[in-house]
Design a protein around this motif. Sequence first.
Motif, PDB file in Angstrom:
ATOM      1  N   PRO A 293       0.841  -1.201   0.000  1.00  0.00           N
ATOM      2  CA  PRO A 293       0.000   0.000   0.000  1.00  0.00           C
ATOM      3  C   PRO A 293       0.880   1.257   0.000  1.00  0.00           C
ATOM      4  O   PRO A 293       1.895   1.314   0.689  1.00  0.00           O
ATOM      5  CB  PRO A 293      -0.784  -0.103   1.309  1.00  0.00           C
ATOM      6  N   ARG A 294       0.449   2.250  -0.788  1.00  0.00           N
ATOM      7  CA  ARG A 294       1.195   3.504  -0.859  1.00  0.00           C
ATOM      8  C   ARG A 294       0.491   4.571  -0.034  1.00  0.00           C
ATOM      9  O   ARG A 294      -0.722   4.718  -0.096  1.00  0.00           O
ATOM     10  CB  ARG A 294       1.329   3.978  -2.304  1.00  0.00           C
ATOM     11  N   VAL A 295       1.302   5.311   0.717  1.00  0.00           N
ATOM     12  CA  VAL A 295       0.796   6.386   1.554  1.00  0.00           C
ATOM     13  C   VAL A 295       1.389   7.685   1.028  1.00  0.00           C
ATOM     14  O   VAL A 295       2.604   7.867   1.045  1.00  0.00           O
ATOM     15  CB  VAL A 295       1.199   6.185   3.031  1.00  0.00           C
ATOM     16  N   LEU A 296       0.524   8.568   0.527  1.00  0.00           N
ATOM     17  CA  LEU A 296       0.962   9.872   0.035  1.00  0.00           C
ATOM     18  C   LEU A 296       0.817  10.887   1.155  1.00  0.00           C
ATOM     19  O   LEU A 296      -0.284  11.147   1.630  1.00  0.00           O
ATOM     20  CB  LEU A 296       0.122  10.313  -1.164  1.00  0.00           C
ATOM     21  N   PHE A 297       1.945  11.411   1.620  1.00  0.00           N
ATOM     22  CA  PHE A 297       1.938  12.479   2.606  1.00  0.00           C
ATOM     23  C   PHE A 297       1.949  13.799   1.850  1.00  0.00           C
ATOM     24  O   PHE A 297       2.704  13.972   0.899  1.00  0.00           O
ATOM     25  CB  PHE A 297       3.159  12.375   3.529  1.00  0.00           C
ATOM     26  N   LEU A 298       1.125  14.720   2.292  1.00  0.00           N
ATOM     27  CA  LEU A 298       0.934  15.962   1.560  1.00  0.00           C
ATOM     28  C   LEU A 298       1.123  17.161   2.482  1.00  0.00           C
ATOM     29  O   LEU A 298       0.578  17.206   3.581  1.00  0.00           O
ATOM     30  CB  LEU A 298      -0.484  15.968   0.974  1.00  0.00           C
TER      31      LEU A 298
ATOM     32  N   SER B 120       5.755  11.358  -1.031  1.00  0.00           N
ATOM     33  CA  SER B 120       5.399  12.687  -0.546  1.00  0.00           C
ATOM     34  C   SER B 120       5.113  13.632  -1.689  1.00  0.00           C
ATOM     35  O   SER B 120       5.699  13.531  -2.766  1.00  0.00           O
ATOM     36  CB  SER B 120       6.502  13.240   0.351  1.00  0.00           C
ATOM     37  N   GLY B 121       4.186  14.530  -1.413  1.00  0.00           N
ATOM     38  CA  GLY B 121       3.810  15.537  -2.385  1.00  0.00           C
ATOM     39  C   GLY B 121       3.661  16.880  -1.705  1.00  0.00           C
ATOM     40  O   GLY B 121       3.556  16.968  -0.486  1.00  0.00           O
TER      41      GLY B 121
ATOM     42  N   VAL C 209      -4.124   9.031   1.513  1.00  0.00           N
ATOM     43  CA  VAL C 209      -3.632  10.402   1.408  1.00  0.00           C
ATOM     44  C   VAL C 209      -3.656  10.962   2.821  1.00  0.00           C
ATOM     45  O   VAL C 209      -4.711  10.980   3.465  1.00  0.00           O
ATOM     46  CB  VAL C 209      -4.488  11.285   0.478  1.00  0.00           C
ATOM     47  N   VAL C 210      -2.506  11.393   3.308  1.00  0.00           N
ATOM     48  CA  VAL C 210      -2.401  11.977   4.639  1.00  0.00           C
ATOM     49  C   VAL C 210      -2.019  13.444   4.468  1.00  0.00           C
ATOM     50  O   VAL C 210      -0.917  13.755   4.010  1.00  0.00           O
ATOM     51  CB  VAL C 210      -1.350  11.244   5.498  1.00  0.00           C
TER      52      VAL C 210
END
Length: 171
Positions: free
Chosen positions: A42-47, A74-75, A116-117
């Motif tokens: 699973p991918r977790v995108l931190f924003l 991260s984005g 998305v965090v």
Amino acid sequence: MTQPIQPSTSTTNACSSESTSTDKAHPTPTDKRKTQRMDKKPRVLFLCDGREGLSLIAQSVLNHKADTHYTGISGFTGKVFNEDAACGTLRRYNIDCTSTNLKPLEHYADEHVDFVVALTPSAVQSGKPFPAYGKFIPWDITSGGDVTEMAMIIKAINDQVNYFLSVYLYR
């Protein structure tokens, strides 16, 4: 109970299952994204907005603690990203600062992420479109005010990552 940040001794092994799905000759973009992601972590995108480099810090802490279970990326929504601040903070805790998965939010527009965090409210107030995602998790590591000391920031991120792992690791 929070866990202190400790050096990781594990290595990442990629899954190598092959997909045998031939149901559709020409999958739609959504189907294509699902097929590409079926046998991966699973991918977790931190924003974040990019000013303090918070998403890179959170991505690195997650990868440091649980890289065999999740892939942290991260984005940022701003025009610039403060990579020096993030990497300086991470070096003090002996955490690898790799910005290969750091991209502007627009880069992820056609992808799918599992989580998305959003680390701060300013990360979602840009009006930019998010990628397709499974679950949205808002964090406010500033606790409603300005956090200027990086030690407090990394502690808040570490606590939130620990909580994330306690909730989602074995689901």
